[in-house]
Design a protein around this motif. Structure first.
Motif, short mmCIF file in Angstrom:
data_model
loop_
_atom_site.label_atom_id
_atom_site.label_comp_id
_atom_site.label_asym_id
_atom_site.label_seq_id
_atom_site.Cartn_x
_atom_site.Cartn_y
_atom_site.Cartn_z
N GLY A 246 1.12 -1.52 0.33
CA GLY A 246 -0.69 -0.12 -0.13
C GLY A 246 0.55 1.11 -0.05
O GLY A 246 0.37 2.23 -0.58
N HIS A 331 -6.23 -2.62 -7.22
CA HIS A 331 -7.07 -3.91 -7.24
C HIS A 331 -8.28 -4.06 -8.20
O HIS A 331 -9.18 -5.55 -7.69
CB HIS A 331 -7.50 -3.21 -5.75
CG HIS A 331 -7.19 -3.33 -4.95
ND1 HIS A 331 -6.38 -2.26 -3.91
CD2 HIS A 331 -5.40 -4.37 -5.26
CE1 HIS A 331 -5.73 -2.78 -2.75
NE2 HIS A 331 -4.69 -3.81 -3.43
N ASP A 347 -11.91 -9.75 -0.28
CA ASP A 347 -11.20 -8.91 -0.09
C ASP A 347 -10.47 -7.39 -1.02
O ASP A 347 -10.99 -6.31 -0.17
CB ASP A 347 -10.17 -9.48 0.66
CG ASP A 347 -8.96 -9.13 1.74
OD1 ASP A 347 -9.26 -8.25 2.35
OD2 ASP A 347 -7.72 -9.13 0.86
N VAL A 348 -10.00 -8.05 -2.09
CA VAL A 348 -9.77 -7.72 -3.57
C VAL A 348 -10.97 -6.62 -3.28
O VAL A 348 -10.48 -5.02 -3.50
CB VAL A 348 -9.31 -7.91 -4.31
CG1 VAL A 348 -9.23 -6.41 -5.28
CG2 VAL A 348 -8.25 -8.42 -4.36
N ARG A 350 -12.94 -5.77 -0.75
CA ARG A 350 -13.18 -4.69 0.20
C ARG A 350 -11.90 -3.57 0.16
O ARG A 350 -12.47 -2.23 0.15
CB ARG A 350 -13.27 -5.33 1.50
CG ARG A 350 -14.22 -6.57 1.76
CD ARG A 350 -14.27 -6.27 2.96
NE ARG A 350 -13.48 -7.57 2.88
CZ ARG A 350 -13.29 -9.01 3.12
NH1 ARG A 350 -14.65 -9.36 2.82
NH2 ARG A 350 -12.60 -9.49 2.79
N ARG A 351 -10.73 -3.62 -0.60
CA ARG A 351 -10.31 -2.56 -0.53
C ARG A 351 -10.53 -1.39 -1.15
O ARG A 351 -9.75 -0.58 -0.74
CB ARG A 351 -8.36 -3.70 -0.58
CG ARG A 351 -7.83 -4.20 0.16
CD ARG A 351 -6.88 -4.85 -0.62
NE ARG A 351 -5.85 -6.02 0.40
CZ ARG A 351 -4.79 -6.00 1.18
NH1 ARG A 351 -4.02 -5.84 -0.17
NH2 ARG A 351 -3.91 -7.39 1.55
N ALA A 354 -12.85 0.87 0.34
CA ALA A 354 -12.09 1.72 0.86
C ALA A 354 -11.14 3.27 0.22
O ALA A 354 -10.79 3.59 1.06
CB ALA A 354 -10.89 1.28 1.76
N GLU A 355 -10.28 2.20 -0.51
CA GLU A 355 -9.83 3.26 -1.52
C GLU A 355 -10.50 4.54 -2.58
O GLU A 355 -10.30 5.57 -2.27
CB GLU A 355 -8.54 3.18 -2.82
CG GLU A 355 -7.49 1.30 -2.08
CD GLU A 355 -7.44 0.25 -2.89
OE1 GLU A 355 -6.64 -0.42 -1.93
OE2 GLU A 355 -7.85 0.51 -3.61
#
Length: 395
Positions: A246, A331, A347-348, A350-351, A354-355
């Protein structure tokens, strides 16, 4: 300190043992490392490198210890910069995240072999021809200038001569079969993209060695110090890749720092070449009375430049914006093309969410630039459309 054959073989055995341990206990079974796992093992490998340096300092003396730490820091910084290219290559080849560890370990092993070859060649040239320092110094100055040139990493092609040769020589598949290098398609044995991405990284490693070896020879001509500083800078690079996932794109000023370091070492090499001069057309083959830069001063400069560029990158609003955009792009690409495991895909995504939320909190001038990037916006829309098609739209 003269390095005996026993110390050499013990050091090589230790490095090979660490690589074997890394493969058996971390890489052989494909998985995505957690942040805590990457952090712990990164700290372990850095600790091993520091302890080894303390041993060099105690047994070899202050000069040799200073040379080791200066070389280690320089090579480590260059290795982190190399991770940017590894990231581009693996994204271009759409390597599933769980299989990226194997690719990275191969890259580390190949890089170590390539650098060892260049170290031996460089040492032989230095011992035979004093004017080689001029060439090394000039090469580093040119490299520093090239680093400052704009690099469009998003459109950078992973193909190099070795990849094109491999494609021409072997039948290739467009699909991965786990982490296998070869698979069977239509009854024929074909090469998977996993082998191609390893070939791509191997080819780039050779180019990296051309930059890094002159840099460390500018700090020390002790072959044992050059080899160990290079080797320990590479060990733990796999874990560092996942730990800095990150932050890699956040280090927007790292390239400026590396350019400054390489230019500094290039000047140091040329000054040393002038001091040892025996080239007939320079001062009639006589030594030139110039100031030489000590290794201690070099170490202080290297640490200072790295601290300033890293802190500057982390506190920079531009760095945060660039990092978020690159992470969201990566992502979204992983979600659409790389991953098939439902848990990993979730999971990807969700990232990605968030971004995107953090992107919306950026100052308007950065948000406007992001909205103007049509390819990025289209990529993000496709990721959301596919997610909605699979699990349904969010309430």
């Amino acid at each position: 300190m003269d390095t005996s054959a026993l110390i050499w073989w013990a050091t090589i055995a230790g490095i090979v043992g660490l690589l074997a341990f890394d493969y058996v206990f971390h890489v052989r079974k494909a998985h995505v490392p957690t942040i805590s796992e990457a952090a712990v093992w990164s700290a372990v490998y850095v600790g091993i490198a520091v302890l080894f340096g303390v041993g060099v300092l105690v047994l070899g003396g202050p000069a040799m210890g200073t040379e080791y730490f200066a070389g280690y820091l320089t090579e480590k910084a260059l290795s982190v910069d190399n991770l940017f290219v590894f990231l581009v290559i693996m994204t271009s080849f759409r390597v599933p995240r769980a299989d990226q560890q194997k690719v990275l370990l191969f890259g580390i092993v190949f890089s170590l072999i390539a650098r060892t070859g260049f170290i031996l060649v460089g040492a032989a040239l230095i011992n035979t021809f004093a004017w080689v320092f001029y060439l090394f110094g000039l090469a580093l100055l040119i490299t520093a200038g090239n680093i400052l040139r704009p690099r469009d990493s998003e459109n950078r092609s992973p193909d190099n001569v070795m990849v094109r040769f491999a494609r021409a020589l072997f039948r290739t598949s467009s699909f991965y079969d786990g982490d296998k290098l070869f698979t069977i398609r239509d009854g024929k044995r074909v090469m998977t993209p996993m082998l191609l991405v390893m070939v791509a990284i191997g080819g780039t490693d050779i180019m990296f060695a051309l930059d890094s070896i002159p840099a460390i020879f500018g700090l020390t001509q002790n072959v044992y110090v050059v080899f160990t500083a290079t080797a320990f800078s590479l060990l733990g690079l796999r874990q560092l890749y996942f730990l800095l996932d990150g932050l890699l794109d956040r280090l927007v000023y790292l390239s400026y720092g590396l350019a400054a370091i390489l230019a500094f070492i290039g000047v140091k090499l040329i000054l040393h070449a002038l001091h040892e001069n025996n080239v007939p057309f320079v001062n009639n083959g006589q030594r030139v009375a110039v100031i030489e830069i000590s290794t201690g001063v070099s170490l202080v400069v290297i640490i200072g430049v790295l601290v300033v560029t890293v802190i500057g990158s982390l506190v920079s609003p531009k760095g945060r914006a660039v990092n978020l955009v690159s992470a969201a792009r990566r992502h979204a690409t992983e979600y659409l093309t790389c991953e098939i495991d439902p848990a990993v895909r979730a999971d990807v995504f969700r990232r990605l969410l968030a971004e995107e939320a953090q992107l919306r909190r950026l100052p308007e001038k950065y948000r406007a630039r992001i909205r103007a990037e049509e390819q990025l916006m289209a990529l993000l829309r496709r990721a959301h459309e596919e997610h909605d098609a699979v699990v349904g739209p969010r309430p």
